[in-house]
Design an enzyme around this catalytic site. Structure first.
Site, short mmCIF file in Angstrom:
data_model
loop_
_atom_site.label_atom_id
_atom_site.label_comp_id
_atom_site.label_asym_id
_atom_site.label_seq_id
_atom_site.Cartn_x
_atom_site.Cartn_y
_atom_site.Cartn_z
N SER A 157 0.83 -1.21 0.00
CA SER A 157 0.00 0.00 0.00
C SER A 157 0.86 1.25 0.00
CB SER A 157 -0.91 0.02 1.23
OG SER A 157 -1.66 1.23 1.22
N LYS A 211 -4.25 -6.70 3.40
CA LYS A 211 -4.25 -5.54 2.48
C LYS A 211 -5.68 -5.21 2.04
CE LYS A 211 -2.78 -2.47 -0.60
NZ LYS A 211 -3.85 -2.21 -1.54
N HIS A 214 -7.30 -3.44 4.80
CA HIS A 214 -6.74 -2.07 4.81
C HIS A 214 -7.56 -1.19 3.86
CE1 HIS A 214 -4.41 0.96 2.64
NE2 HIS A 214 -3.72 1.16 3.74
N ASN A 215 -7.82 -1.69 2.68
CA ASN A 215 -8.57 -0.91 1.69
C ASN A 215 -10.01 -0.70 2.13
OD1 ASN A 215 -6.16 -1.26 0.35
ND2 ASN A 215 -7.11 -1.51 -1.64
N GLU A 218 -9.97 1.99 4.47
CA GLU A 218 -9.72 3.22 3.68
C GLU A 218 -11.04 3.77 3.10
OE1 GLU A 218 -6.54 2.66 0.75
OE2 GLU A 218 -7.79 3.70 -0.71
P1 NAP Z 1 -1.24 -2.19 -14.18
O1 NAP Z 1 -1.68 -1.04 -15.00
O2 NAP Z 1 -2.20 -2.80 -13.24
O3 NAP Z 1 -0.69 -3.35 -15.15
C1 NAP Z 1 0.17 -3.07 -16.22
C2 NAP Z 1 1.36 -4.00 -16.19
O4 NAP Z 1 0.95 -5.38 -16.27
C3 NAP Z 1 2.29 -3.78 -17.38
O5 NAP Z 1 3.62 -3.97 -16.95
C4 NAP Z 1 1.83 -4.86 -18.36
O6 NAP Z 1 2.80 -5.21 -19.30
C5 NAP Z 1 1.61 -5.99 -17.38
N1 NAP Z 1 0.78 -7.05 -17.91
C6 NAP Z 1 -0.57 -7.02 -18.07
N2 NAP Z 1 -0.98 -8.20 -18.57
C7 NAP Z 1 0.11 -8.99 -18.73
C8 NAP Z 1 0.32 -10.30 -19.20
N3 NAP Z 1 -0.70 -11.06 -19.60
N4 NAP Z 1 1.58 -10.78 -19.21
C9 NAP Z 1 2.60 -10.02 -18.78
N5 NAP Z 1 2.48 -8.77 -18.32
C10 NAP Z 1 1.23 -8.25 -18.30
O7 NAP Z 1 0.11 -1.78 -13.38
P2 NAP Z 1 0.28 -0.97 -12.03
O8 NAP Z 1 -0.67 0.18 -11.92
O9 NAP Z 1 1.73 -0.73 -11.91
O10 NAP Z 1 -0.18 -2.01 -10.90
C11 NAP Z 1 0.46 -3.26 -10.73
C12 NAP Z 1 -0.23 -4.01 -9.62
O11 NAP Z 1 -0.13 -3.26 -8.41
C13 NAP Z 1 -1.72 -4.25 -9.84
O12 NAP Z 1 -2.08 -5.49 -9.29
C14 NAP Z 1 -2.38 -3.16 -9.06
O13 NAP Z 1 -3.69 -3.51 -8.64
C15 NAP Z 1 -1.44 -3.05 -7.88
N6 NAP Z 1 -1.47 -1.76 -7.21
C16 NAP Z 1 -1.47 -0.61 -7.91
C17 NAP Z 1 -1.48 0.61 -7.26
C18 NAP Z 1 -1.45 1.90 -8.01
O14 NAP Z 1 -1.47 2.97 -7.36
N7 NAP Z 1 -1.36 1.89 -9.33
C19 NAP Z 1 -1.47 0.64 -5.86
C20 NAP Z 1 -1.43 -0.55 -5.16
C21 NAP Z 1 -1.43 -1.74 -5.85
P3 NAP Z 1 2.87 -4.41 -20.71
O15 NAP Z 1 3.63 -3.15 -20.43
O16 NAP Z 1 3.59 -5.32 -21.60
O17 NAP Z 1 1.45 -4.15 -21.13
#
Ligand code: NAP
Length: 507
Positions: A157, A211, A214-215, A218
């Site tokens: 988080s 987690k 936590h949400n 939130e």
């Molecule tokens: P995201 O937008 O959720 O996902 C994009 C990423 O996933 C890219 O690197 C993409 O690769 C990859 N991807 C998607 N499908 C794939 C597949 N089939 N095979 C391989 N790679 C694949 O990314 P994010 O926002 O950084 O979040 C990552 C995780 O952290 C998620 O589970 C999200 O829920 C969690 N999270 C996010 C936040 C936030 O603030 N954003 C906060 C807490 C937790 P390509 O570049 O090749 O498309």
């Protein structure tokens, strides 16, 4: 220190950086202490955080352009081993391999795991740092265990800034995996009084469950703040002045990241209208699902989390414009408008009443969330330590708040079934409950919806009631469904022959 991947494509990147600047790292040499798959915002920032803390970090993304971007933009922050494919990514990792998967939750995570498993060896550790559902985490952990691999569902988080500067990390999985992985995660987590906001939560899905809760908390915290805003707005306080009130509140018991954010949002002026930005934002709140998951889990486990549930439903209510328009046209009642929510008390007293109500409701949200964790821990045999949960939520995460220090202390000192029985919390609520009742009553009178404040107060009163009307419900159930009831003065189950002579039978 900069880094250079060894593939031809990435040598181009290194050339862009300047050959003298970079240090060659051969992906075929198992030098990386940890690897990150997924170079979108979260994975990239986590990898940078790891590199900044001196870890050699292997990085891989499905589309290599993203990996290249990290090397170009951030190669100087530490040692990255940029891999062009998963095979060389795996080969670049020291054993046991520690791989953090930060890709799109759900199908993306499964796809990456499926590709990784054949490349790994016994004892290697796969970490899912995404927002996975704990049931999926349990499934994946079991599947990877069958391959002799460790699977760690780690809740992370703090959003993208937290990932870079120090998140709160909630890892599940085996203790053996934590022994190999924990020190690395602890080194990049937020720190309070020298203690990292990262600790082993329990086996399999425990980390992602914590987690998720936590949400859920939130959601509740945000809803309560929004209700306080609505009430103060109804009392005629304009957003900018209210920002000042929230800033003052942030210096006391309510000190928290979300109050700080609230003051920032309220003081923001809209460049287009010149008014407060909040007045130009459509009043329909979005959600990504973790709040609903919390409520679903609570329903499945039979745990009352009504204040959290109301917060999820409040977002849903806000997001049905057709429902709201139909009801607005049809329904009578007081119109919530400026000046309508003040109680007979003066404005200063009302503001203080709202502050105390906010604190009380917030305590209830923590109490409900922590009770849910307690019951899940008992159900799944996780043995989650609630004091540790409170400890690692004190910084890095979205619900970080001064209150968590107190909660942590209370769980350290007492064996609590509910947070509400903790001495300092109990005393605090005894002092705030009159305000809480006044505010909920005034809101009802003025027609201001306060589902979170009302639900949290109902929870408080439900739990402290000597007797609940559930006795009547048992009677009704026995009447139409012969569901039986228990008596207050005897053991066993009973049924009244409602359609016959109404004699009571022991069943
Ligand atoms: P995201 O937008 O959720 O996902 C994009 C990423 O996933 C890219 O690197 C993409 O690769 C990859 N991807 C998607 N499908 C794939 C597949 N089939 N095979 C391989 N790679 C694949 O990314 P994010 O926002 O950084 O979040 C990552 C995780 O952290 C998620 O589970 C999200 O829920 C969690 N999270 C996010 C936040 C936030 O603030 N954003 C906060 C807490 C937790 P390509 O570049 O090749 O498309």
């Amino acid at each position: 220190m900069s880094s250079q991947p060894s593939t031809p494509a990435e040598k181009t990147v290194a050339e862009e950086l300047g050959a003298d600047e970079v240090q060659a790292v051969d992906v075929q040499e198992a030098t990386a202490a940890v690897g990150v798959v997924g170079m979108a915002v979260m994975g990239r920032n986590l990898a940078r955080n790891l590199a900044r803390h001196g870890h050699v970090v292997a990085i891989f993304n499905r589309s290599t352009a993203r990996t290249d971007e990290v090397v170009v933009a951030h190669g100087h922050e530490g040692t990255f081993v940029a891999a062009p494919d998963l095979t060389s990514f795996v080969a670049s990792l020291a054993r046991p391999r520690r791989i953090i998967v930060m890709v799109q939750a759900g199908a993306g995570t499964d796809a990456v795991i499926d590709q990784l498993v054949p490349l790994l060896e016994e004892g290697d550790i796969v970490v899912d740092g995404g927002n996975a559902h704990y049931v999926d985490t349990r499934r994946r952990e079991e599947a990877l265990r069958a391959h002799g691999l460790h699977f760690v569902g780690a809740g992370i988080s703090g959003g993208e800034v937290g990932a870079l500067e120090g998140p709160s990390i909630m890892p599940g999985g085996s203790l053996e995996a934590y022994a190999a992985l924990g020190p690395i995660l602890e080194s990049i987590a937020a720190v309070v009084d020298g203690e990292p906001c990262c600790a082993h939560m329990g086996p399999d899905g425990a980390g992602h469950f914590v987690k998720m809760v936590h949400n859920g908390i939130e959601y509740a915290d945000m809803q309560f703040i929004a209700e306080a805003y609505d009430l103060l707005r109804g009392a005629g306080i304009e957003p900018e002045a209210m920002a000042g009130i929230f800033r003052t509140w942030n210096e006391g018991d309510l000190d928290s990241y979300l109050i700080e954010v609230t003051a920032e949002v309220l003081s923001q002026r809209d460049a287009r209208t010149g008014g407060a930005l909040v007045d130009s934002i459509v009043d329909a709140a979005g959600q990504k699902g973790t709040g609903s998951w919390t409520v679903q889990a609570a329903l499945e486990l039979g745990v009352p989390v009504n204040a959290i549930a109301e917060s999820v439903f409040a977002r849903a209510s806000s997001s049905h414009p057709e429902l709201r328009a139909a009801a607005r046209a049809a329904l009578d009642g007081p119109v919530a408008a400026a000046g309508t929510t003040r109680t007979p008390a003066d404005l200063e007293t009302f503001v203080e009443d709202v502050r105390q109500t906010l604190w009380s409701a917030k305590v209830v949200a923590y109490a409900q969330g922590l009770h849910l964790i307690r019951v899940a821990s008992q159900t799944y045999g996780w043995d989650v330590d609630i004091e540790t949960v409170a400890r690692i939520w004190r910084a890095g995460c979205i619900i970080r708040a001064r209150l968590l220090e107190r909660i942590r202390g209370e769980y350290a000192a007492n064996d609590l079934i509910t947070l509400l029985e903790a001495p300092s919390i109990r005393e605090g609520l005894a002092g705030t409950q009159d305000s809480w009742r006044r505010v909920v009553g005034a809101a009802a009178q003025a027609g201001v919806p306060v589902p979170g404040f009302a639900a949290s107060l109902a929870y408080y009163d439900t739990l402290r009631a000597e007797r609940l009307p559930a006795a009547l419900i048992q009677g009704q159930r026995d009447y139409f469904g012969a569901h039986t009831y228990r008596r207050t003065d005897d053991d066993g189950s009973f049924h009244t022959d409602w359609s016959g002579d109404r004699a009571e039978l022991r069943v």
